[in-house]
Design a protein around this motif. Structure first.
Motif, PDB file in Angstrom:
ATOM      1  N   MET A  35     -18.556  12.768   4.111  1.00 11.97           N
ATOM      2  CA  MET A  35     -18.526  13.480   2.829  1.00 11.97           C
ATOM      3  C   MET A  35     -18.191  14.952   3.029  1.00 11.97           C
ATOM      4  N   THR A  36     -18.758  15.544   4.072  1.00 11.75           N
ATOM      5  CA  THR A  36     -18.500  16.965   4.348  1.00 11.75           C
ATOM      6  C   THR A  36     -17.034  17.194   4.685  1.00 11.75           C
ATOM      7  N   MET A  37     -16.469  16.356   5.544  1.00 14.38           N
ATOM      8  CA  MET A  37     -15.060  16.514   5.906  1.00 14.38           C
ATOM      9  C   MET A  37     -14.142  16.277   4.716  1.00 14.38           C
ATOM     10  N   LEU A  38     -14.524  15.349   3.846  1.00 18.25           N
ATOM     11  CA  LEU A  38     -13.688  15.033   2.684  1.00 18.25           C
ATOM     12  C   LEU A  38     -13.615  16.181   1.696  1.00 18.25           C
ATOM     13  N   MET A  39     -14.580  17.105   1.745  1.00 17.33           N
ATOM     14  CA  MET A  39     -14.533  18.269   0.868  1.00 17.33           C
ATOM     15  C   MET A  39     -13.314  19.140   1.162  1.00 17.33           C
ATOM     16  N   PHE A  40     -12.776  19.031   2.374  1.00 18.03           N
ATOM     17  CA  PHE A  40     -11.640  19.857   2.773  1.00 18.03           C
ATOM     18  C   PHE A  40     -10.344  19.043   2.884  1.00 18.03           C
ATOM     19  N   MET A  41     -10.391  17.812   2.375  1.00 19.57           N
ATOM     20  CA  MET A  41      -9.215  16.947   2.444  1.00 19.57           C
ATOM     21  C   MET A  41      -8.757  16.594   1.039  1.00 19.57           C
ATOM     22  N   GLY A  42      -7.473  16.710   0.805  1.00 21.29           N
ATOM     23  CA  GLY A  42      -6.918  16.421  -0.518  1.00 21.29           C
ATOM     24  C   GLY A  42      -6.741  14.934  -0.751  1.00 21.29           C
ATOM     25  N   MET A  43      -7.836  14.234  -0.915  1.00 26.63           N
ATOM     26  CA  MET A  43      -7.803  12.793  -1.124  1.00 26.63           C
ATOM     27  C   MET A  43      -8.298  12.485  -2.529  1.00 26.63           C
ATOM     28  N   ALA A  45       0.823  -1.211   0.000  1.00 28.57           N
ATOM     29  CA  ALA A  45       0.000   0.000   0.000  1.00 28.57           C
ATOM     30  C   ALA A  45       0.856   1.260   0.000  1.00 28.57           C
ATOM     31  N   ASP A  46       0.221   2.355  -0.403  1.00 26.17           N
ATOM     32  CA  ASP A  46       0.868   3.671  -0.359  1.00 26.17           C
ATOM     33  C   ASP A  46       0.638   4.251   1.032  1.00 26.17           C
ATOM     34  N   ILE A  47       1.534   3.908   1.954  1.00 25.01           N
ATOM     35  CA  ILE A  47       1.401   4.341   3.346  1.00 25.01           C
ATOM     36  C   ILE A  47       2.100   5.686   3.524  1.00 25.01           C
ATOM     37  N   GLY A  48       1.412   6.621   4.107  1.00 21.33           N
ATOM     38  CA  GLY A  48       1.984   7.942   4.314  1.00 21.33           C
ATOM     39  C   GLY A  48       0.904   8.919   4.727  1.00 21.33           C
ATOM     40  N   TRP A  49       0.826  10.043   4.025  1.00 16.99           N
ATOM     41  CA  TRP A  49      -0.136  11.081   4.340  1.00 16.99           C
ATOM     42  C   TRP A  49      -1.573  10.569   4.235  1.00 16.99           C
ATOM     43  N   SER A  50      -1.839   9.718   3.240  1.00 16.82           N
ATOM     44  CA  SER A  50      -3.196   9.199   3.070  1.00 16.82           C
ATOM     45  C   SER A  50      -3.622   8.363   4.277  1.00 16.82           C
ATOM     46  N   SER A  51      -2.675   7.648   4.901  1.00 16.30           N
ATOM     47  CA  SER A  51      -2.997   6.857   6.085  1.00 16.30           C
ATOM     48  C   SER A  51      -3.435   7.749   7.235  1.00 16.30           C
ATOM     49  N   LEU A  52      -2.747   8.878   7.400  1.00 17.11           N
ATOM     50  CA  LEU A  52      -3.141   9.835   8.440  1.00 17.11           C
ATOM     51  C   LEU A  52      -4.518  10.421   8.142  1.00 17.11           C
ATOM     52  N   GLN A  53      -4.812  10.638   6.867  1.00 13.76           N
ATOM     53  CA  GLN A  53      -6.126  11.160   6.488  1.00 13.76           C
ATOM     54  C   GLN A  53      -7.234  10.162   6.823  1.00 13.76           C
ATOM     55  N   PHE A  54      -6.992   8.894   6.492  1.00 16.72           N
ATOM     56  CA  PHE A  54      -7.982   7.863   6.820  1.00 16.72           C
ATOM     57  C   PHE A  54      -8.188   7.778   8.328  1.00 16.72           C
ATOM     58  N   SER A  55      -7.101   7.859   9.080  1.00 20.40           N
ATOM     59  CA  SER A  55      -7.196   7.793  10.533  1.00 20.40           C
ATOM     60  C   SER A  55      -8.005   8.965  11.079  1.00 20.40           C
ATOM     61  N   PHE A  56      -7.710  10.168  10.596  1.00 19.29           N
ATOM     62  CA  PHE A  56      -8.448  11.351  11.050  1.00 19.29           C
ATOM     63  C   PHE A  56      -9.919  11.256  10.678  1.00 19.29           C
ATOM     64  N   LEU A  57     -10.195  10.868   9.425  1.00 16.59           N
ATOM     65  CA  LEU A  57     -11.575  10.796   8.955  1.00 16.59           C
ATOM     66  C   LEU A  57     -12.381   9.790   9.763  1.00 16.59           C
ATOM     67  N   GLY A  58     -11.821   8.587   9.964  1.00 25.52           N
ATOM     68  CA  GLY A  58     -12.537   7.561  10.705  1.00 25.52           C
ATOM     69  C   GLY A  58     -12.758   7.948  12.153  1.00 25.52           C
ATOM     70  N   CYS A  59     -11.710   8.450  12.808  1.00 23.13           N
ATOM     71  CA  CYS A  59     -11.828   8.830  14.221  1.00 23.13           C
ATOM     72  C   CYS A  59     -12.814   9.991  14.398  1.00 23.13           C
ATOM     73  N   ALA A  60     -12.709  11.005  13.530  1.00 19.05           N
ATOM     74  CA  ALA A  60     -13.597  12.164  13.651  1.00 19.05           C
ATOM     75  C   ALA A  60     -15.057  11.765  13.428  1.00 19.05           C
ATOM     76  N   SER A  61     -15.319  10.910  12.435  1.00 22.26           N
ATOM     77  CA  SER A  61     -16.694  10.483  12.151  1.00 22.26           C
ATOM     78  C   SER A  61     -17.284   9.715  13.321  1.00 22.26           C
ATOM     79  N   ILE A  62     -16.512   8.786  13.876  1.00 21.61           N
ATOM     80  CA  ILE A  62     -17.003   7.973  14.983  1.00 21.61           C
ATOM     81  C   ILE A  62     -17.224   8.826  16.237  1.00 21.61           C
ATOM     82  N   LEU A  63     -16.280   9.707  16.534  1.00 21.49           N
ATOM     83  CA  LEU A  63     -16.416  10.552  17.731  1.00 21.49           C
ATOM     84  C   LEU A  63     -17.596  11.512  17.612  1.00 21.49           C
TER      85      LEU A  63
END
Length: 306
Positions: A241-249, A55-73
């Motif tokens: 979806m709303t958070m992803l509008m501000f994330m360069g993914m 996998a391409d591990i790096g910035w995208s991994s941090l984005q997935f972590s932030f997105l998942g944690c923020a959505s659940i919280l």
């Protein structure tokens, strides 16, 4: 998407039929325990190793972590407010919060995304699970269950990083080490891991069918299903979806992440409810209802992200 969900539904129904027929006197609980153990201790770590190794591990991994944690919280906070407004018992409140906040990112998300979007989506599912959902389940989820339930002496809290002592996390740690050190995966090993990974999705879906029981549905629990359904199947994917509008993914990663977070309530929560004496019947009802309704909501979110 509709064809994929039809296939998943039929496979889940096979598990449900097994629960009724019990071939060779093997009960659904016995069969599910064996299948989920094989997946958890062998097949899933093999998939994690293969996927994260390449996998391409790096910035995208941090984005997935932030997105998942923020959505659940966010969903934990919203469902907590709903529980307070409904003025329900602590046992029901804990079950409602767990059901509304934690999606079935792996056991249902993995096969649905793999069949709908392709094998590349495995990486998104695994990273959302290992870097967001699973850590929050075994830390915040357990704290919530203890807060609203009862913690017996034999269930004393462990070190907060104890959840890392599990085969999928061992495989992830090894895979990341191999990945960042640019060690190529041998063709023979890649083929072996791919064969193991191919067995994960159907076994997960069949096991989910074994876990679902119509007996779990109770009329007294139906009034509490509305906040769970709205938060889990509508608010969480919308928030993502709303958070992803501000994330360069990339667009394909955005689509996979939203679909994975739009999954119904996780099955694992029933274990926490049983262990800490929350309302297991309410939680089981939520799993049944959200899983059934997800057959309608997932195609909707699939259209929204295309």
């Amino acid at each position: 998407m509709k064809t994929t969900l039809l296939q998943m539904t039929l496979l889940m129904l096979c598990g449900a039929v097994w629960r009724i027929v019990s071939p060779n006197k093997l009960t659904a609980e016995q069969t599910r325990h064996v299948l989920t153990s094989v997946v958890y201790y062998f097949l899933l770590p093999a998939m994690v190793l293969q996927v994260l190794w390449c996998a391409d591990i790096g910035w995208s991994s941090l984005q997935f972590s932030f997105l998942g944690c923020a959505s659940i919280l966010l969903c934990i906070g919203l469902s907590w407010v709903c529980a307070r407004l409904l003025r329900i018992s602590p046992a029901k409140s804990g079950a409602l919060i767990l059901a509304a906040a934690y999606p079935n990112v792996t056991y249902l998300g993995l096969p649905v995304l793999e069949q709908t979007l392709g094998a590349w989506s495995r990486s998104v599912v695994i990273q959302l699970d290992l870097f967001a959902a699973a850590p929050l389940v075994f830390t915040v989820g357990i704290m919530l269950a203890r807060h609203f339930g009862e913690a017996e002496a034999e269930h004393k809290p462990k070190f907060f990083l104890a959840f890392l002592n599990a085969p999928p996390f061992w495989a992830a740690f090894l895979a990341v080490l191999l990945n960042i050190n640019h060690i190529p995966i041998p063709d023979w090993l890649d083929g072996l891991l791919e064969k193991c990974a191919a067995a994960v999705a159907p076994l997960m879906i069949f096991s989910l069918g074994l876990a679902l029981s119509w007996r779990s549905l109770r009329w007294r629990n139906l009034p509490y299903m509305l906040p769970v359904v709205v938060i889990k199947l509508a608010f969480m994917p919308w928030a993502a979806m709303t958070m992803l509008m501000f994330m360069g993914m990339t667009e394909q990663n955005k689509a996979a992440a939203v679909l994975d977070l739009a999954m119904p309530s996780m099955v694992l929560g029933i274990v926490l409810c049983d262990r800490y004496k929350l309302d297991s019947s309410l939680y089981a009802s939520a799993v049944m209802v959200t899983t059934g309704l997800s057959l309608l909501t997932l195609p909707f979110w699939h259209q929204m992200i295309l």
